[in-house]
Design an enzyme around this catalytic site. Structure first.
Site, mmCIF file in Angstrom:
data_model
loop_
_atom_site.group_PDB
_atom_site.id
_atom_site.type_symbol
_atom_site.label_atom_id
_atom_site.label_comp_id
_atom_site.label_asym_id
_atom_site.label_seq_id
_atom_site.Cartn_x
_atom_site.Cartn_y
_atom_site.Cartn_z
ATOM 1 N N GLU A 9 42.967 -11.995 40.235
ATOM 2 C CA GLU A 9 43.023 -10.829 41.122
ATOM 3 C C GLU A 9 42.249 -11.030 42.424
ATOM 4 O OE1 GLU A 9 42.294 -7.018 39.240
ATOM 5 O OE2 GLU A 9 42.974 -7.811 37.317
ATOM 6 N N ASP A 81 42.501 -9.541 35.173
ATOM 7 C CA ASP A 81 41.429 -9.065 34.295
ATOM 8 C C ASP A 81 41.960 -8.560 32.948
ATOM 9 O OD1 ASP A 81 39.836 -9.600 36.431
ATOM 10 O OD2 ASP A 81 39.642 -7.506 37.081
ATOM 11 N N ASP A 83 41.928 -5.862 31.176
ATOM 12 C CA ASP A 83 41.860 -4.428 30.952
ATOM 13 C C ASP A 83 43.239 -3.859 31.268
ATOM 14 O OD1 ASP A 83 42.004 -4.433 33.716
ATOM 15 O OD2 ASP A 83 39.931 -3.830 34.035
ATOM 16 N N GLU A 85 44.480 -2.128 33.744
ATOM 17 C CA GLU A 85 45.018 -2.392 35.081
ATOM 18 C C GLU A 85 45.375 -3.865 35.239
ATOM 19 O OE1 GLU A 85 45.768 0.056 37.233
ATOM 20 O OE2 GLU A 85 44.924 1.549 35.866
ATOM 21 N N TYR A 283 30.711 -10.281 40.147
ATOM 22 C CA TYR A 283 31.562 -9.222 40.646
ATOM 23 C C TYR A 283 30.869 -7.863 40.654
ATOM 24 C CZ TYR A 283 35.888 -6.984 41.764
ATOM 25 O OH TYR A 283 36.858 -6.274 42.404
ATOM 26 N N ARG A 285 32.201 -4.699 40.995
ATOM 27 C CA ARG A 285 32.833 -3.491 40.439
ATOM 28 C C ARG A 285 32.990 -3.683 38.934
ATOM 29 N NH1 ARG A 285 35.401 -3.373 45.821
ATOM 30 N NH2 ARG A 285 36.678 -5.146 45.257
ATOM 31 N N HIS A 328 34.525 -7.450 33.205
ATOM 32 C CA HIS A 328 33.607 -8.315 33.937
ATOM 33 C C HIS A 328 32.234 -8.302 33.277
ATOM 34 C CE1 HIS A 328 36.546 -8.310 37.209
ATOM 35 N NE2 HIS A 328 36.677 -7.015 36.950
#
Length: 761
Positions: A9, A81, A83, A85, A283, A285, A328
Site C-alpha cells: 500500500e 495490509d 485487515d 481495508e 508506520y 497510522r 501494523h
DNA sequence: CAGTGAGCGAGCTTCCGCTTGACTT
C-alpha cells in the site's frame, strides 16, 4: 523486467521491502485504495441487492496504468495490509488489473523484517472474499448513511451540511459537552492547609483530609486550631511502583504531542509522515501497541548499554481496543541507537517523543516510597494529613517524564506533639467537565470504537470546515476567592480575584451543530447513537467470519434507516430551525422570532407567510439562539441607524452585515470592526470614511475604466469587476497598458467556484 | 484570505477509509 511483482500500500514500505527481496522481485505501491464508489451520486443499486458500481478513482488512474505495465510477464503477489481495508485493496487490484482473485497470490506480514517477508513469501494464500465482503458492507453502509442523511439536512437545516456515521457523533459529543458545561452548578468549598514544627523544629506541611463546605465552619475550625494541640496519630511508609505506558498508537501519539508539544492533530500526522518517509520511525497510522521481536531486542541492547541492565524489563503490550485491526506495529523508532532524527526542530521534537516513549516501554518500573503522616486535632474529629513521596529508583522516568520533585517529610514518631506554625483556608470551586481539544475528541472517538487511525485527523477538519465546530482560545471570567489565615490567634479574611474557564485551542459547537444534533438525535437516534458503530462492527465481523451475508445485513439495516429518512422529510422547518417567538414588537406588534435560517442563526420581525415581508437582523455578538431576549432582539432591529452626514452632507448609515459591523456612505461600505454600530459617533464615522477613501486611492495603480489595476494583499492584480488576475512578479504593474492588462485577464484561468464559507455562530 | 453587505431563486452540496503528492487555496 523482474519475474515477480509485489504490490504493497505504501511507497515507503515498497522501497524497504525491495531491498530485502533481491533482484527477482520488483515492489510497487498502490498508494492505498485504487477503486471506490464515484464521488457523485449514490452508485448503489438498492433494488439489486445493494450492488455497488465502482470506478478507478480519478487520481489513481496513473497508478493503475503503471501497475498494469509492471505486471506483464510477472507473477503478482498482493501484499496489502492484513485487515478489512487491505483485503479489499487486494481484491480491487485483482478487478482493476484483471487478475483472478481465486488464483492470485496474497501474502501478509506485520513487521518489515527480512525474515518476516521471506516467511510470508513461503506461505501465500488467496484473497479472503468474506473479509472483502465485510469491507464492502462497511463502505456501502457509510455511503447510504452519508448520502441519504446529508440531503435531509440541506432541506431541513442548511445547504452544504453533511452527516455521517463518524462525524455526526463527533459533533454530538461536542454539543453535549458544551451543554454539560453550561448546566454545571459550581460548588465552593474550603481547603485547609497547615505547617507544623516537629520537636526538632523541622517543617511538616499537611492538608486537612476533608474540605469544609462553608466559610463560617472554615473560620470556626481555624479559630479552634489556635488553641488546639496536634498529635501524630499514624506514620506509614508504603513502597510503590509505577509502570511505563505502552508505545504509541496514532491516537495516543496525537494526545501526547498535543499535551507536551502543543501540536494539532494534523500537524502531528504531517510531521510523523516525514519521519516515516525518511525511515526514522515505523508506520504512523496504527492502532497496535505491539513491538516486533527485533525491536524488543534492540531496545534491550540500547538500555543495557546506556543505562545498565537494572533499567531494562521486557514488556509486550496487548492492544486494549477490541476494534483494533493490528495490521501494523506500534509507532517506534526504526533504530533505537538514533537518538535524534528529523529535518527541522518540530520533527526532531516529535521523534524525540516517539523514541522516549518506545524506549521507556521496555524499561524497569520506577520505585517510589510514599509516606503518610496523620495528625489529630484535640477536641475535633478533623485530621490533617502530610504526604511525602521519594523516588527510590527512577527506572523508566529516566527517559519519559514523570519527573516530579521529591517531597521529603521529616522523621516523626507516633504520639509526638507538633507545634502549629501557620494555618489557612482557601476557597476552591468544583470544575465543570473540560471542553474537548482535538486530541481529546480523538481519544473519545477511539474509546467508542468510532473512526480509524487514518481518519482521525480528517474528521477533525471536516467538522470544522462544515461549520459545526470552532477551535479557539477561551477568554475565561473573573471571580472572587475568599482566603482565611490564622495569624496570632485571630482569623484574617481577605478576597482575591482569579480567572477561571480560560483555555487554549478547545473545540466549541456553533449553532449549526446545535440545530443539526438536535434534529439527528430526535429523528435519527439510532444512527447517532454512541453504540451504533460498535453494533454494526459486530455485523461486519460476522460477515468476515462467513456467518452472515453482506446483502442481508445491509437489507436489514436499510429497511429501518430508509423509513427514518422518509419520516425525516416530513419534519417542518419550523421545528428544525428551533423557531422561538420572543414577543411582539411594541411598534408594529409583529412577532419577533429567533430561529436558524438558511444562512445561519438570525432574528426575524413578522411572519414568513404574511403579505408584508418580514425583515431580518443578525443575533447580537456572543449570544446564543436559545438565550437571546426580546430586549436584545429589539436593539438589533434599530439597525440600520443613521449616524449623521459626511462633511459633504452625504448620509452615513451603520449596520451589521455578514462580515461584521460597517458604515455605508452611498454605495461605499466601510468596515468598522471594533466599533459598536449602535454607538459610533458622526466624528468617528467621518474619520473611518476618510481613512477608507485614502486607502482606496492607494489601491488604484491604474484605472482604464472597466479594467483596473489594483493593489491587493498578494501584490498588484488586474480586475474587470468580475474576474481577477495576478500580475506576474517580474512585470512592473505601474507600466502596464490597457492592452497588457486585458491580455493578462484573458490568459488567467477561469475563476474557481467555491462553496459558501460556513456561517459563523 | 482581496472585496464582499442578502434573506428560499438555479444548481450545487454529501459519506468513510486507504495512501501520498501538487505548485496553491
Amino acid at each position: 523486467m523482474a519475474k515477480n511483482l509485489v504490490i504493497v500500500e505504501s511507497p515507503a514500505k515498497a522501497k524497504t521491502i525491495e531491498k530485502y527481496l533481491g533482484k527477482d522481485y520488483s515492489v510497487k505501491s498502490s498508494f492505498g485504495h485504487i477503486r471506490d464508489l464515484p464521488k457523485k451520486g449514490m452508485s448503489i443499486d438498492i433494488a439489486k441487492n445493494f450492488a455497488p458500481t465502482y470506478e478507478i478513482s480519478p487520481e489513481k488512474k496513473k497508478v493503475v496504468a503503471e501497475l498494469k505495465k509492471a505486471l506483464k510477464g510477472a507473477e503478482v503477489w498482493l501484499a496489502s495490509d492484513e485487515d478489512r481495508e487491505g483485503e479489499a485493496i487486494a481484491w480491487h487490484l485483482c478487478e482493476a488489473l484483471k487478475l483472478d482473485p481465486k488464483k492470485t497470490k496474497r501474502i501478509v506480514f506485520h513487521e518489515i523484517t527480512k525474515s518476516a517477508i521471506e516467511a510470508a513469501i513461503e506461505n501465500p494464500r488467496t484473497v479472503d472474499m468474506n473479509l472483502v465482503d465485510a469491507q464492502q458492507a462497511r463502505r456501502i453502509l457509510d455511503r447510504l448513511v452519508g448520502y441519504e442523511l446529508s440531503p435531509v439536512l440541506w432541506k431541513k437545516v442548511r445547504p452544504g451540511l453533511s452527516a455521517g456515521r463518524v462525524q455526526s457523533v463527533a459533533v454530538r459529543l461536542i454539543v453535549e459537552r458544551e451543554r454539560e458545561i453550561k448546566d454545571f452548578q459550581t460548588q465552593s468549598s474550603f481547603k485547609v492547609t497547615a505547617t507544623f514544627h516537629t520537636p526538632e523544629k523541622a517543617e511538616l506541611p499537611a492538608e486537612l483530609t476533608d474540605k469544609i463546605v462553608d466559610e463560617e465552619k472554615a473560620e470556626a475550625f481555624l479559630q479552634a486550631c489556635a488553641g488546639a494541640t496536634f498529635t501524630v496519630k499514624d506514620v506509614a511508609t508504603k513502597p510503590g511502583t509505577r509502570n511505563p505506558g505502552a508505545p504509541f498508537t496514532t491516537s495516543v501519539l496525537q494526545q501526547e504531542a498535543a499535551r507536551r508539544l502543543g501540536y494539532s492533530v494534523k500537524q502531528t500526522m504531517t510531521l510523523a509522515q516525514r519521519l516515516y518517509e525518511n525511515g526514522h520511525i515505523t508506520y504512523m497510522r496504527t492502532d497496535s501497541t505491539i513491538l516486533s521481536g527485533l525491536a524488543i531486542k534492540a531496545a534491550e541492547d540500547y538500555i543495557t548499554k546506556e543505562y545498565g541492565a537494572q533499567y531494562h524489563q521486557v514488556r509486550q503490550y496487548k492492544t486494549k481496543d477490541k476494534a483494533a485491526q493490528e495490521a501494523h506495529e506500534a509507532i517506534r523508532p526504526t533504530d533505537f541507537r538514533k537518538v535524534a532524527a528529523g529535518d527541522d526542530p518540530q520533527q526532531k521534537k516529535l521523534y524525540d517523543l516517539i523514541w522516549r516513549r518506545a524506549l521507556a516501554s521496555q524499561m524497569a518500573p520506577a520505585q517510589i516510597d510514599r509516606t503518610e503522616i496523620l495528625i489529630d486535632v484535640s477536641d475535633r474529629t478533623e485530621q490533617f494529613l502530610g504526604k511525602g513521596e521519594i523516588v527510590k529508583f527512577d527506572g523508566w522516568f529516566k527517559v519519559y517524564g514523570g519527573g516530579k520533585e521529591d517531597v521529603l517529610l521529616p522523621p516523626v514518631q507516633v504520639g509526638e506533639k507538633l507545634a502549629l506554625q501557620a494555618a489557612e483556608a482557601h476557597q476552591t470551586f468544583s470544575r465543570p467537565p473540560a471542553r474537548y481539544g482535538e486530541a481529546g475528541l480523538v481519544r473519545k472517538l477511539e474509546e467508542l470504537g468510532i473512526g480509524r487511525p487514518s481518519t482521525y485527523a480528517p474528521t477533525i477538519s471536516t467538522i470544522q470546515t462544515r461549520g459545526y465546530v470552532e477551535k479557539g482560545d477561551l477568554q475565561g471570567e473573573e471571580r472572587t476567592v475568599v482566603h482565611l489565615a490564622l495569624l496570632k490567634g485571630a482569623v484574617l479574611r481577605d478576597e482575591q480575584t482569579e480567572v477561571h474557564g480560560a483555555d487554549r485551542s478547545k473545540l466549541t459547537p456553533t449553532s449549526a451543530a446545535d440545530v443539526t444534533t438536535d434534529f439527528l438525535v430526535r429523528h435519527f437516534a439510532s444512527v447517532v447513537d454512541y453504540d451504533f458503530t460498535a453494533t454494526v462492527e459486530e455485523d461486519f465481523d460476522a460477515i468476515a467470519d462467513g456467518k452472515r451475508k453482506w446483502e442481508d445485513m445491509l437489507k436489514e439495516f436499510y429497511k429501518d434507516f430508509h423509513a427514518l429518512v422518509k419520516e425525516g422529510e416530513n419534519v417542518s422547518r419550523e421545528e428544525t430551525s428551533q423557531a422561538r417567538v420572543l414577543g411582539p414588537d411594541p411598534k408594529s406588534s409583529k412577532p419577533i422570532i429567533a430561529r436558524y435560517g438558511r444562512f445561519g442563526p438570525m432574528l426575524q420581525r413578522g411572519e414568513t407567510e404574511s403579505e408584508e415581508k418580514p425583515d431580518f437582523a443578525p443575533l447580537p455578538e456572543g449570544v446564543d439562539l436559545e438565550d437571546v431576549t426580546l430586549e436584545q432582539a429589539l436593539e438589533m432591529f434599530k439597525l440600520p441607524r443613521t449616524v449623521g452626514t459626511t462633511e459633504q452632507g452625504e448620509e452615513i448609515k451603520s449596520n451589521i452585515g455578514r462580515y461584521g459591523p460597517y458604515i455605508q456612505i452611498g454605495k461605499l461600505f466601510v468596515s468598522i470592526k471594533g466599533h459598536d454600530p449602535m454607538k459610533i459617533t458622526e466624528e468617528e464615522a467621518r474619520e473611518l470614511y476618510a481613512a477608507k477613501l485614502k486607502q482606496e486611492a492607494e489601491r488604484h495603480i491604474a484605472d482604464f475604466g472597466k479594467i483596473k489595476i489594483l493593489n491587493g494583499p498578494y501584490g498588484p492584480y488586474v480586475t474587470d469587476g468580475t474576474k481577477n488576475a495576478r500580475i506576474p512578479k517580474e512585470t512592473d504593474a505601474t507600466k502596464l497598458t490597457e492592452t497588457d492588462a486585458k491580455k493578462i485577464l484573458d490568459e488567467a484561468p477561469a475563476k474557481k467556484r467555491f462553496g459558501k464559507r460556513a456561517a459563523k455562530k
